[in-house]
Write a protein that holds these residues in place. Structure first.
Motif, PDB file in Angstrom:
ATOM      1  N   HIS A 151       0.846  -1.200   0.000  1.00 57.84           N
ATOM      2  CA  HIS A 151       0.000   0.000   0.000  1.00 57.84           C
ATOM      3  C   HIS A 151       0.876   1.241   0.000  1.00 57.84           C
ATOM      4  CE1 HIS A 151      -3.471  -2.522   0.521  1.00 57.84           C
ATOM      5  NE2 HIS A 151      -2.879  -3.112   1.533  1.00 57.84           N
ATOM      6  N   LEU A 152       1.839   1.242  -0.896  1.00 61.12           N
ATOM      7  CA  LEU A 152       2.782   2.353  -1.008  1.00 61.12           C
ATOM      8  C   LEU A 152       2.061   3.623  -1.434  1.00 61.12           C
ATOM      9  CD1 LEU A 152       5.847   3.147  -0.982  1.00 61.12           C
ATOM     10  CD2 LEU A 152       5.854   2.636  -3.432  1.00 61.12           C
ATOM     11  N   ALA A 153       2.434   4.722  -0.819  1.00 63.00           N
ATOM     12  CA  ALA A 153       1.892   6.028  -1.210  1.00 63.00           C
ATOM     13  C   ALA A 153       2.307   6.317  -2.655  1.00 63.00           C
ATOM     14  CB  ALA A 153       2.445   7.109  -0.287  1.00 63.00           C
ATOM     15  N   PRO A 154       1.572   7.184  -3.325  1.00 70.70           N
ATOM     16  CA  PRO A 154       1.962   7.532  -4.696  1.00 70.70           C
ATOM     17  C   PRO A 154       3.318   8.235  -4.705  1.00 70.70           C
ATOM     18  CG  PRO A 154       0.238   9.013  -3.908  1.00 70.70           C
ATOM     19  CD  PRO A 154       0.398   7.939  -2.876  1.00 70.70           C
ATOM     20  N   VAL A 155       4.122   7.916  -5.723  1.00 77.36           N
ATOM     21  CA  VAL A 155       5.485   8.437  -5.799  1.00 77.36           C
ATOM     22  C   VAL A 155       5.636   9.345  -7.014  1.00 77.36           C
ATOM     23  CG1 VAL A 155       7.938   7.830  -5.880  1.00 77.36           C
ATOM     24  CG2 VAL A 155       6.329   6.308  -4.716  1.00 77.36           C
ATOM     25  N   VAL A 156       6.193  10.531  -6.767  1.00 76.16           N
ATOM     26  CA  VAL A 156       6.506  11.502  -7.809  1.00 76.16           C
ATOM     27  C   VAL A 156       8.023  11.555  -7.922  1.00 76.16           C
ATOM     28  CG1 VAL A 156       6.404  13.946  -8.472  1.00 76.16           C
ATOM     29  CG2 VAL A 156       4.431  12.865  -7.357  1.00 76.16           C
ATOM     30  N   MET A 157       8.544  11.457  -9.137  1.00 77.14           N
ATOM     31  CA  MET A 157       9.985  11.529  -9.326  1.00 77.14           C
ATOM     32  C   MET A 157      10.435  12.984  -9.420  1.00 77.14           C
ATOM     33  SD  MET A 157      12.573   9.791 -12.041  1.00 77.14           S
ATOM     34  CE  MET A 157      12.919   8.445 -10.911  1.00 77.14           C
ATOM     35  N   LEU A 158      11.483  13.293  -8.679  1.00 79.23           N
ATOM     36  CA  LEU A 158      12.167  14.582  -8.760  1.00 79.23           C
ATOM     37  C   LEU A 158      13.478  14.344  -9.480  1.00 79.23           C
ATOM     38  CD1 LEU A 158      11.983  15.915  -5.100  1.00 79.23           C
ATOM     39  CD2 LEU A 158      10.975  17.002  -7.093  1.00 79.23           C
ATOM     40  N   GLN A 201      13.221  14.451 -21.647  1.00 75.03           N
ATOM     41  CA  GLN A 201      11.946  13.777 -21.894  1.00 75.03           C
ATOM     42  C   GLN A 201      12.077  12.283 -21.687  1.00 75.03           C
ATOM     43  OE1 GLN A 201      10.498  14.687 -25.807  1.00 75.03           O
ATOM     44  NE2 GLN A 201       8.581  15.472 -24.999  1.00 75.03           N
ATOM     45  N   ARG A 202      13.214  11.758 -22.022  1.00 78.79           N
ATOM     46  CA  ARG A 202      13.455  10.324 -21.911  1.00 78.79           C
ATOM     47  C   ARG A 202      13.310   9.850 -20.452  1.00 78.79           C
ATOM     48  NH1 ARG A 202      19.166   7.541 -23.411  1.00 78.79           N
ATOM     49  NH2 ARG A 202      18.783   5.708 -22.183  1.00 78.79           N
ATOM     50  N   THR A 203      13.878  10.615 -19.516  1.00 79.11           N
ATOM     51  CA  THR A 203      13.778  10.265 -18.106  1.00 79.11           C
ATOM     52  C   THR A 203      12.340  10.366 -17.626  1.00 79.11           C
ATOM     53  OG1 THR A 203      16.037  11.046 -17.732  1.00 79.11           O
ATOM     54  CG2 THR A 203      14.648  10.797 -15.790  1.00 79.11           C
ATOM     55  N   ALA A 204      11.639  11.415 -18.026  1.00 81.68           N
ATOM     56  CA  ALA A 204      10.240  11.595 -17.631  1.00 81.68           C
ATOM     57  C   ALA A 204       9.377  10.455 -18.165  1.00 81.68           C
ATOM     58  CB  ALA A 204       9.721  12.932 -18.135  1.00 81.68           C
ATOM     59  N   ILE A 205       9.564  10.087 -19.418  1.00 82.31           N
ATOM     60  CA  ILE A 205       8.785   9.002 -20.019  1.00 82.31           C
ATOM     61  C   ILE A 205       9.056   7.687 -19.297  1.00 82.31           C
ATOM     62  CG2 ILE A 205       8.547   7.582 -22.109  1.00 82.31           C
ATOM     63  CD1 ILE A 205       8.941  10.246 -23.698  1.00 82.31           C
ATOM     64  N   LYS A 206      10.328   7.429 -18.988  1.00 80.43           N
ATOM     65  CA  LYS A 206      10.679   6.204 -18.276  1.00 80.43           C
ATOM     66  C   LYS A 206      10.015   6.191 -16.890  1.00 80.43           C
ATOM     67  CE  LYS A 206      14.504   3.265 -16.907  1.00 80.43           C
ATOM     68  NZ  LYS A 206      15.951   3.076 -16.844  1.00 80.43           N
ATOM     69  N   ALA A 207       9.974   7.350 -16.229  1.00 82.68           N
ATOM     70  CA  ALA A 207       9.335   7.430 -14.909  1.00 82.68           C
ATOM     71  C   ALA A 207       7.856   7.052 -15.001  1.00 82.68           C
ATOM     72  CB  ALA A 207       9.498   8.838 -14.332  1.00 82.68           C
ATOM     73  N   PHE A 208       7.162   7.587 -16.002  1.00 78.49           N
ATOM     74  CA  PHE A 208       5.738   7.263 -16.159  1.00 78.49           C
ATOM     75  C   PHE A 208       5.549   5.786 -16.484  1.00 78.49           C
ATOM     76  CE2 PHE A 208       5.362  11.894 -16.907  1.00 78.49           C
ATOM     77  CZ  PHE A 208       4.433  12.166 -15.907  1.00 78.49           C
ATOM     78  N   ARG A 209       6.382   5.248 -17.322  1.00 78.68           N
ATOM     79  CA  ARG A 209       6.277   3.825 -17.689  1.00 78.68           C
ATOM     80  C   ARG A 209       6.538   2.911 -16.504  1.00 78.68           C
ATOM     81  NH1 ARG A 209       9.205   4.004 -23.575  1.00 78.68           N
ATOM     82  NH2 ARG A 209       7.365   4.694 -24.716  1.00 78.68           N
ATOM     83  N   MET A 210       7.361   3.383 -15.562  1.00 75.83           N
ATOM     84  CA  MET A 210       7.703   2.559 -14.399  1.00 75.83           C
ATOM     85  C   MET A 210       6.726   2.741 -13.245  1.00 75.83           C
ATOM     86  SD  MET A 210      11.807   2.387 -14.344  1.00 75.83           S
ATOM     87  CE  MET A 210      11.744   1.079 -13.151  1.00 75.83           C
ATOM     88  N   GLY A 211       5.667   3.504 -13.471  1.00 75.10           N
ATOM     89  CA  GLY A 211       4.629   3.607 -12.459  1.00 75.10           C
ATOM     90  C   GLY A 211       4.690   4.808 -11.535  1.00 75.10           C
ATOM     91  N   PHE A 212       5.561   5.752 -11.825  1.00 76.53           N
ATOM     92  CA  PHE A 212       5.564   6.978 -11.039  1.00 76.53           C
ATOM     93  C   PHE A 212       4.304   7.759 -11.398  1.00 76.53           C
ATOM     94  CE2 PHE A 212       9.957   5.815 -10.733  1.00 76.53           C
ATOM     95  CZ  PHE A 212      10.407   6.347  -9.545  1.00 76.53           C
ATOM     96  N   TYR A 213       3.761   8.469 -10.451  1.00 76.13           N
ATOM     97  CA  TYR A 213       2.537   9.222 -10.697  1.00 76.13           C
ATOM     98  C   TYR A 213       2.803  10.500 -11.473  1.00 76.13           C
ATOM     99  CZ  TYR A 213      -0.711   6.380  -8.059  1.00 76.13           C
ATOM    100  OH  TYR A 213      -1.533   5.356  -7.648  1.00 76.13           O
ATOM    101  N   ASP A 214       3.985  11.074 -11.295  1.00 80.48           N
ATOM    102  CA  ASP A 214       4.316  12.296 -12.023  1.00 80.48           C
ATOM    103  C   ASP A 214       5.821  12.498 -11.986  1.00 80.48           C
ATOM    104  OD1 ASP A 214       3.918  14.727 -13.471  1.00 80.48           O
ATOM    105  OD2 ASP A 214       2.009  14.988 -12.435  1.00 80.48           O
ATOM    106  N   PHE A 215       6.261  13.533 -12.670  1.00 82.48           N
ATOM    107  CA  PHE A 215       7.680  13.854 -12.799  1.00 82.48           C
ATOM    108  C   PHE A 215       7.838  15.363 -12.602  1.00 82.48           C
ATOM    109  CE2 PHE A 215      11.313  15.287 -15.249  1.00 82.48           C
ATOM    110  CZ  PHE A 215      12.291  14.348 -14.946  1.00 82.48           C
ATOM    111  N   LEU A 216       8.750  15.748 -11.723  1.00 83.81           N
ATOM    112  CA  LEU A 216       9.005  17.163 -11.471  1.00 83.81           C
ATOM    113  C   LEU A 216      10.480  17.484 -11.672  1.00 83.81           C
ATOM    114  CD1 LEU A 216       7.017  18.007  -8.220  1.00 83.81           C
ATOM    115  CD2 LEU A 216       6.848  19.189 -10.404  1.00 83.81           C
ATOM    116  N   PRO A 217      10.794  18.445 -12.511  1.00 84.07           N
ATOM    117  CA  PRO A 217      12.183  18.893 -12.611  1.00 84.07           C
ATOM    118  C   PRO A 217      12.530  19.692 -11.355  1.00 84.07           C
ATOM    119  CG  PRO A 217      10.778  20.176 -14.073  1.00 84.07           C
ATOM    120  CD  PRO A 217       9.921  19.121 -13.457  1.00 84.07           C
TER     121      PRO A 217
END
Length: 161
Positions: free
Chosen positions: A90-97, A103-119
């Motif tokens: 029951h992990l809380a939603p994870v946003v990648m910083l 774009q490549r890193t952001a796309i990979k984050a979404f594909r791996m199940g991160f809820y969002d991506f923040l620079p």
């Protein structure tokens, strides 16, 4: 977890006042900066500099959202996220910083199940609180939908477990 929705503006919003966010970053100055920034929105912060500390935090309290750095000292945020999903069902939603704004890193984050991506660069309070709000709403919605399916089809529990 009680969620207050405000539908007066035509879209669902939740109150972040009193919510908790775990900031996972090996840079103590940046963690402090984010903690102070989120404090302005009355968001309670938990902090971790590495996976060991993060696991200890999560075993005590699951926050409403986790902000996870992509590039930790000895770890990769992607690998750590996968390990967390296995350890905490029951992990809380994870946003990648990330300082890597490609774009490549952001796309990979979404594909791996991160809820969002923040620079990380030039992060503003309005931007980060909007992402946290959207993330919590999406997570709550998905959890409620899953619970409805389990209530209607108890055999789903066996498949998901």
């Amino acid at each position: 977890m009680n969620v207050t929705y405000d539908k007066s503006a035509g879209n669902s919003e939740i109150t972040l006042n009193g919510r908790s966010v775990c900031i996972v970053d090996d840079d103590s100055l940046y963690r402090g900066y984010l903690s102070a920034l989120l404090g302005q929105a009355h968001i309670r912060t938990l902090e971790a500099s590495d996976s060991f500390t993060l696991v200890k935090v999560l075993e005590k309290e699951m926050p409403d959202c986790i902000l996870l750095d992509y590039n930790l000292d000895a770890e990769n945020g992607f690998r750590l996220h996968e390990q967390l999903k296995l350890r905490f069902p029951h992990l809380a939603p994870v946003v990648m910083l990330s300082a890597d704004e490609s774009q490549r890193t952001a796309i990979k984050a979404f594909r791996m199940g991160f809820y969002d991506f923040l620079p990380k660069r030039n992060l503003r309070l309005e931007e980060i609180t909007a992402i946290i709000q959207k993330t919590i709403i999406r997570h709550d919605s998905e959890t409620a939908r899953h619970d409805e399916v389990v209530d209607f089809h108890p055999e789903v529990t066996r498949v998901a477990a």
